[in-house]
Design an enzyme around this catalytic site. Structure first.
Site, PDB file in Angstrom:
ATOM      1  N   ASN A 103       0.625  -1.304  -0.165  1.00 21.17           N
ATOM      2  CA  ASN A 103       0.248  -0.176  -0.022  1.00 21.17           C
ATOM      3  C   ASN A 103       1.023   1.270  -0.212  1.00 21.17           C
ATOM      4  OD1 ASN A 103      -3.207   0.049   0.307  1.00 21.17           O
ATOM      5  ND2 ASN A 103      -2.392  -1.935   1.529  1.00 21.17           N
ATOM      6  N   SER A 128       6.810  10.914   7.901  1.00 22.49           N
ATOM      7  CA  SER A 128       6.496  10.598   9.481  1.00 22.49           C
ATOM      8  C   SER A 128       7.407  11.208  10.404  1.00 22.49           C
ATOM      9  CB  SER A 128       5.692   9.903   9.308  1.00 22.49           C
ATOM     10  OG  SER A 128       6.109   9.423  11.015  1.00 22.49           O
ATOM     11  N   TYR A 153       6.672   0.049   9.418  1.00 20.79           N
ATOM     12  CA  TYR A 153       5.751   0.933   8.285  1.00 20.79           C
ATOM     13  C   TYR A 153       6.822   2.037   8.582  1.00 20.79           C
ATOM     14  CZ  TYR A 153       3.507   5.718   9.060  1.00 20.79           C
ATOM     15  OH  TYR A 153       2.803   7.022   9.332  1.00 20.79           O
ATOM     16  N   LYS A 157       8.317   4.396   4.894  1.00 19.92           N
ATOM     17  CA  LYS A 157       7.973   5.823   4.690  1.00 19.92           C
ATOM     18  C   LYS A 157       9.436   6.551   4.255  1.00 19.92           C
ATOM     19  CE  LYS A 157       3.583   6.742   5.544  1.00 19.92           C
ATOM     20  NZ  LYS A 157       3.027   7.430   5.016  1.00 19.92           N
ATOM     21  N   ASN A 203      -3.438   5.238  18.902  1.00 18.52           N
ATOM     22  CA  ASN A 203      -2.503   6.255  19.770  1.00 18.52           C
ATOM     23  C   ASN A 203      -3.343   6.969  20.874  1.00 18.52           C
ATOM     24  OD1 ASN A 203      -2.646   7.063  15.789  1.00 18.52           O
ATOM     25  ND2 ASN A 203      -0.811   6.555  16.837  1.00 18.52           N
ATOM     26  N   ARG A 296       5.731   1.015  26.425  1.00 18.72           N
ATOM     27  CA  ARG A 296       5.137  -0.014  25.386  1.00 18.72           C
ATOM     28  C   ARG A 296       6.506  -0.754  24.091  1.00 18.72           C
ATOM     29  NH1 ARG A 296       1.082   3.038  21.139  1.00 18.72           N
ATOM     30  NH2 ARG A 296       2.792   4.565  21.038  1.00 18.72           N
TER      31      ARG A 296
HETATM   32  P1  NAD Z   1      -5.973   7.487   7.718  1.00 17.44           P
HETATM   33  O1  NAD Z   1      -6.290   6.035   7.575  1.00 17.44           O
HETATM   34  O2  NAD Z   1      -7.025   8.226   8.269  1.00 17.44           O
HETATM   35  O3  NAD Z   1      -6.180   8.029   6.166  1.00 17.44           O
HETATM   36  C1  NAD Z   1      -5.332   7.044   4.840  1.00 17.44           C
HETATM   37  C2  NAD Z   1      -6.752   7.643   3.668  1.00 17.44           C
HETATM   38  O4  NAD Z   1      -5.775   7.033   2.769  1.00 17.44           O
HETATM   39  C3  NAD Z   1      -7.678   6.295   4.630  1.00 17.44           C
HETATM   40  O5  NAD Z   1      -9.265   7.692   4.088  1.00 17.44           O
HETATM   41  C4  NAD Z   1      -7.678   4.776   3.999  1.00 17.44           C
HETATM   42  O6  NAD Z   1      -8.875   4.577   3.674  1.00 17.44           O
HETATM   43  C5  NAD Z   1      -6.594   5.245   2.075  1.00 17.44           C
HETATM   44  N1  NAD Z   1      -6.256   4.555   2.321  1.00 17.44           N
HETATM   45  C6  NAD Z   1      -5.593   3.407   2.252  1.00 17.44           C
HETATM   46  N2  NAD Z   1      -4.357   2.791   1.604  1.00 17.44           N
HETATM   47  C7  NAD Z   1      -5.279   3.298   0.033  1.00 17.44           C
HETATM   48  C8  NAD Z   1      -5.031   2.296  -1.094  1.00 17.44           C
HETATM   49  N3  NAD Z   1      -3.918   1.639  -1.207  1.00 17.44           N
HETATM   50  N4  NAD Z   1      -5.624   3.548  -1.917  1.00 17.44           N
HETATM   51  C9  NAD Z   1      -6.454   4.347  -1.920  1.00 17.44           C
HETATM   52  N5  NAD Z   1      -6.472   5.012  -0.624  1.00 17.44           N
HETATM   53  C10 NAD Z   1      -5.933   4.497   0.607  1.00 17.44           C
HETATM   54  O7  NAD Z   1      -5.094   8.364   8.059  1.00 17.44           O
HETATM   55  P2  NAD Z   1      -4.310  10.033   8.691  1.00 17.44           P
HETATM   56  O8  NAD Z   1      -4.054   9.709  10.057  1.00 17.44           O
HETATM   57  O9  NAD Z   1      -4.876  10.475   7.890  1.00 17.44           O
HETATM   58  O10 NAD Z   1      -2.472   9.357   7.640  1.00 17.44           O
HETATM   59  C11 NAD Z   1      -2.690   9.940   6.270  1.00 17.44           C
HETATM   60  C12 NAD Z   1      -1.447   9.966   6.054  1.00 17.44           C
HETATM   61  O11 NAD Z   1      -0.302  10.943   6.699  1.00 17.44           O
HETATM   62  C13 NAD Z   1      -0.757   8.380   5.925  1.00 17.44           C
HETATM   63  O12 NAD Z   1       0.323   8.442   4.911  1.00 17.44           O
HETATM   64  C14 NAD Z   1      -0.044   8.449   7.317  1.00 17.44           C
HETATM   65  O13 NAD Z   1       0.869   7.242   7.129  1.00 17.44           O
HETATM   66  C15 NAD Z   1       0.637   9.536   7.209  1.00 17.44           C
HETATM   67  N6  NAD Z   1       0.913   9.930   8.531  1.00 17.44           N
HETATM   68  C16 NAD Z   1       0.361   9.562  10.203  1.00 17.44           C
HETATM   69  C17 NAD Z   1       0.168  10.197  11.062  1.00 17.44           C
HETATM   70  C18 NAD Z   1      -0.712   9.990  11.903  1.00 17.44           C
HETATM   71  O14 NAD Z   1      -0.037   9.670  13.419  1.00 17.44           O
HETATM   72  N7  NAD Z   1      -2.076  10.434  11.620  1.00 17.44           N
HETATM   73  C19 NAD Z   1       1.738  10.660  11.155  1.00 17.44           C
HETATM   74  C20 NAD Z   1       2.827  11.047  10.386  1.00 17.44           C
HETATM   75  C21 NAD Z   1       2.642  10.095   9.479  1.00 17.44           C
HETATM   76  C1  WQD Z   2       2.381   8.789  22.323  1.00 16.79           C
HETATM   77  C2  WQD Z   2       3.056   8.414  23.422  1.00 16.79           C
HETATM   78  C3  WQD Z   2       3.502   6.095  24.334  1.00 16.79           C
HETATM   79  C4  WQD Z   2      -1.059   4.840  23.561  1.00 16.79           C
HETATM   80  C5  WQD Z   2       2.984   6.971  16.270  1.00 16.79           C
HETATM   81  C6  WQD Z   2       3.797   6.248  15.669  1.00 16.79           C
HETATM   82  C7  WQD Z   2       4.281   7.787  14.301  1.00 16.79           C
HETATM   83  C8  WQD Z   2       3.187   8.375  13.798  1.00 16.79           C
HETATM   84  C9  WQD Z   2       1.879   9.217  15.138  1.00 16.79           C
HETATM   85  C10 WQD Z   2       2.406   7.653  11.690  1.00 16.79           C
HETATM   86  C11 WQD Z   2       3.618   8.021  23.736  1.00 16.79           C
HETATM   87  C12 WQD Z   2       2.112   7.074  24.713  1.00 16.79           C
HETATM   88  C13 WQD Z   2       0.297   6.334  23.972  1.00 16.79           C
HETATM   89  C14 WQD Z   2      -1.522   4.783  24.762  1.00 16.79           C
HETATM   90  C15 WQD Z   2       0.480   5.810  26.085  1.00 16.79           C
HETATM   91  N1  WQD Z   2       2.479   7.783  12.955  1.00 16.79           N
HETATM   92  N2  WQD Z   2       0.589   6.029  24.977  1.00 16.79           N
HETATM   93  N3  WQD Z   2      -0.732   5.306  26.082  1.00 16.79           N
HETATM   94  O1  WQD Z   2       4.049   6.729  19.610  1.00 16.79           O
HETATM   95  O2  WQD Z   2       4.229   9.369  19.568  1.00 16.79           O
HETATM   96  O3  WQD Z   2       3.545   7.786  17.105  1.00 16.79           O
HETATM   97  O4  WQD Z   2       1.693   8.289  15.542  1.00 16.79           O
HETATM   98  O5  WQD Z   2       3.231   8.397  11.240  1.00 16.79           O
HETATM   99  O6  WQD Z   2       4.422   6.801  13.964  1.00 16.79           O
HETATM  100  O7  WQD Z   2       4.722   5.717  15.792  1.00 16.79           O
HETATM  101  O8  WQD Z   2       2.408   8.481  19.338  1.00 16.79           O
HETATM  102  O9  WQD Z   2      -0.251   8.833  20.674  1.00 16.79           O
HETATM  103  O10 WQD Z   2       0.414   6.403  19.994  1.00 16.79           O
HETATM  104  O11 WQD Z   2       2.261   7.426  21.220  1.00 16.79           O
HETATM  105  O12 WQD Z   2       1.071   6.083  27.329  1.00 16.79           O
HETATM  106  O13 WQD Z   2      -2.131   4.314  24.838  1.00 16.79           O
HETATM  107  O14 WQD Z   2       1.402   8.229  23.987  1.00 16.79           O
HETATM  108  O15 WQD Z   2       3.220   5.343  25.066  1.00 16.79           O
HETATM  109  O16 WQD Z   2       4.687   8.590  24.704  1.00 16.79           O
HETATM  110  P1  WQD Z   2       3.601   8.156  18.710  1.00 16.79           P
HETATM  111  P2  WQD Z   2       0.880   7.622  20.172  1.00 16.79           P
END
Ligand code: NAD
Ligand code: WQD
Length: 342
Positions: A103, A128, A153, A157, A203, A296
């Site tokens: 994906n 990220s 994951y 990225k 999260n 964790r």
């Molecule tokens: P999300 O899951 O809410 O949004 C992702 C969307 O992509 C969803 O609507 C899903 O249905 C769609 N999707 C997944 N695979 C697909 C595919 N193969 N084809 C078409 N659609 C597809 O997630 P989000 O939190 O909005 O994250 C958006 C982007 O930001 C992601 O790439 C994620 O990795 C990145 N990101 C998110 C966070 C976070 O903590 N939310 C942090 C850093 C980076």
């Molecule tokens: C935040 C803090 C936990 C849940 C993740 C991904 C990162 C990015 C953002 C996509 C940490 C603590 C959490 C709980 C807790 N996503 N915690 N109890 O781990 O910083 O980042 O989301 O790109 O790639 O790794 O975010 O919200 O999971 O945790 O104590 O039930 O909260 O240990 O210190 P994280 P998180």
């Protein structure tokens, strides 16, 4: 009449995508969303339409479907692509790595191939802070690369970032923005759109909000023996509306930039888990029972951004504070206790 710019937003029905769709529509862009709805609901876009009075076009499909992409680019004069589509659950990526490489990594390659064939060379990619891996020094700037990310994951990225660098080196027509998000939280202030995780949230904020709502008995806090001021993990929480605005700024900046441009999107401030719990309770007048449990696996002690490059080059900085993040999370959660599901 001025022609409106057309932006394809992959994953636009998701959490960050729906807020960015809203911001772009309000800024006057024409938006086309491609989403397979694997982790989202079409209702998010219906609400965005209601809020803006303008509907984004919607294509239900997968970013790995090359034929669909070719048709989409043939039928629409797309100026830029914002690529959110992908999977994002760290734990799931350990158990099912191939879905993440398919994906996220392969999906981005297919998208870029279709863009190249259609002559669309402006791309913003959702990266990220996880790409910095363990051991980066805070505040983390864009130059730092510590260990390789500790999970599939994060590796998916980082691989994509490397692919995008190779692509831009191969042809100077490309203008690419790589946005490294820190910890996105919150929801639009209306409470109409927000984060809607399937099943038990991974999260902190969605879990905490479900505890406050009484859906879960208590919040597990993963460790209070880190080297931080209160022993719990420290992160850079950023309001999803600030993040969405960051995409608008990056889109504008790419009009005059080429190659790969990396920007951290964070606030530059770190808050501990206990501080977040206290801020949530104070902002919303509710009680959040918690229990300290073991660390964790894979978590790091401290992570926050140096956001000065984005401030300098994009004129963007995060404006909304922790209290606003907590209030907006709670408004969304209380108005939509089951997310987009009735
Ligand atoms: P999300 O899951 O809410 O949004 C992702 C969307 O992509 C969803 O609507 C899903 O249905 C769609 N999707 C997944 N695979 C697909 C595919 N193969 N084809 C078409 N659609 C597809 O997630 P989000 O939190 O909005 O994250 C958006 C982007 O930001 C992601 O790439 C994620 O990795 C990145 N990101 C998110 C966070 C976070 O903590 N939310 C942090 C850093 C980076
Ligand atoms: C935040 C803090 C936990 C849940 C993740 C991904 C990162 C990015 C953002 C996509 C940490 C603590 C959490 C709980 C807790 N996503 N915690 N109890 O781990 O910083 O980042 O989301 O790109 O790639 O790794 O975010 O919200 O999971 O945790 O104590 O039930 O909260 O240990 O210190 P994280 P998180």
């Amino acid at each position: 009449m001025i022609e409106r710019k057309v932006v394809l937003i992959t994953g636009g029905a998701g959490y960050i995508g729906s807020h960015t769709t809203l911001v772009l529509l309000r800024a006057g862009y024409k938006v086309l969303v491609l989403d397979n709805l694997s982790n989202s609901s079409y209702l998010s876009l219906k609400r965005v339409s209601k809020m803006t009075g303008t509907a984004p076009s919607f294509v239900h499909g997968d970013v790995r479907d090359r034929r669909l992409l070719d048709n989409l680019f043939r039928l629409n004069k797309v100026d830029s692509v914002i690529h959110f589509a992908g999977l994002k659950a760290v734990g799931e990526s350990v158990n099912d790595p191939l879905s993440y490489y398919s994906n996220n990594t392969a999906g981005t390659v297919t998208l870029c191939q279709a863009m190249a064939a259609a002559g669309v060379c402006s791309l913003i990619f959702s990266s990220s802070a996880t790409v910095y891996g363990n051991g980066a020094t805070v505040p983390i700037n864009e130059e730092q690369m510590a260990d390789y990310p500790t999970n599939p994951y994060g590796r998916s990225k980082r691989m994509i970032e490397q692919i995008l660098f190779d692509l831009a080196r191969s042809n100077d027509k490309w203008s690419i923005g790589v946005l490294r998000y820190f910890n996105p939280v919150g929801a639009h202030e209306s409470g109409l759109i927000g984060e809607d995780p399937l099943g038990v949230p991974n999260n902190l904020l969605p879990y905490l909000a479900q505890v406050a709502l009484g859906k879960m008995p208590e919040l597990p806090i993963f460790g209070d023996d880190y080297e931080t001021h209160d022993g719990t993990g420290v992160r850079d929480y950023i309001h999803v509306m600030d993040l969405a605005e960051g995409h608008l700024s990056a889109l504008t900046a790419l009009e005059t930039r080429s190659g790969v441009n990396i920007w951290n999107l964070g606030t530059g401030k770190g808050y501990s888990v206990l501080e977040v719990v206290q801020a949530f309770e104070a902002a919303n007048g509710c009680n959040v029972p918690y229990r300290i449990v073991g660390r964790r696996p894979g978590d790091i002690a401290v992570c926050y951004a140096d956001p000065s490059k984005a401030a300098r080059e994009l004129g963007w900085h995060a404006k909304l504070d922790l209290t606003t993040m907590m209030r907006d999370t709670w408004r969304w959660q209380t108005l939509n206790p089951n997310g987009y599901r009735d």
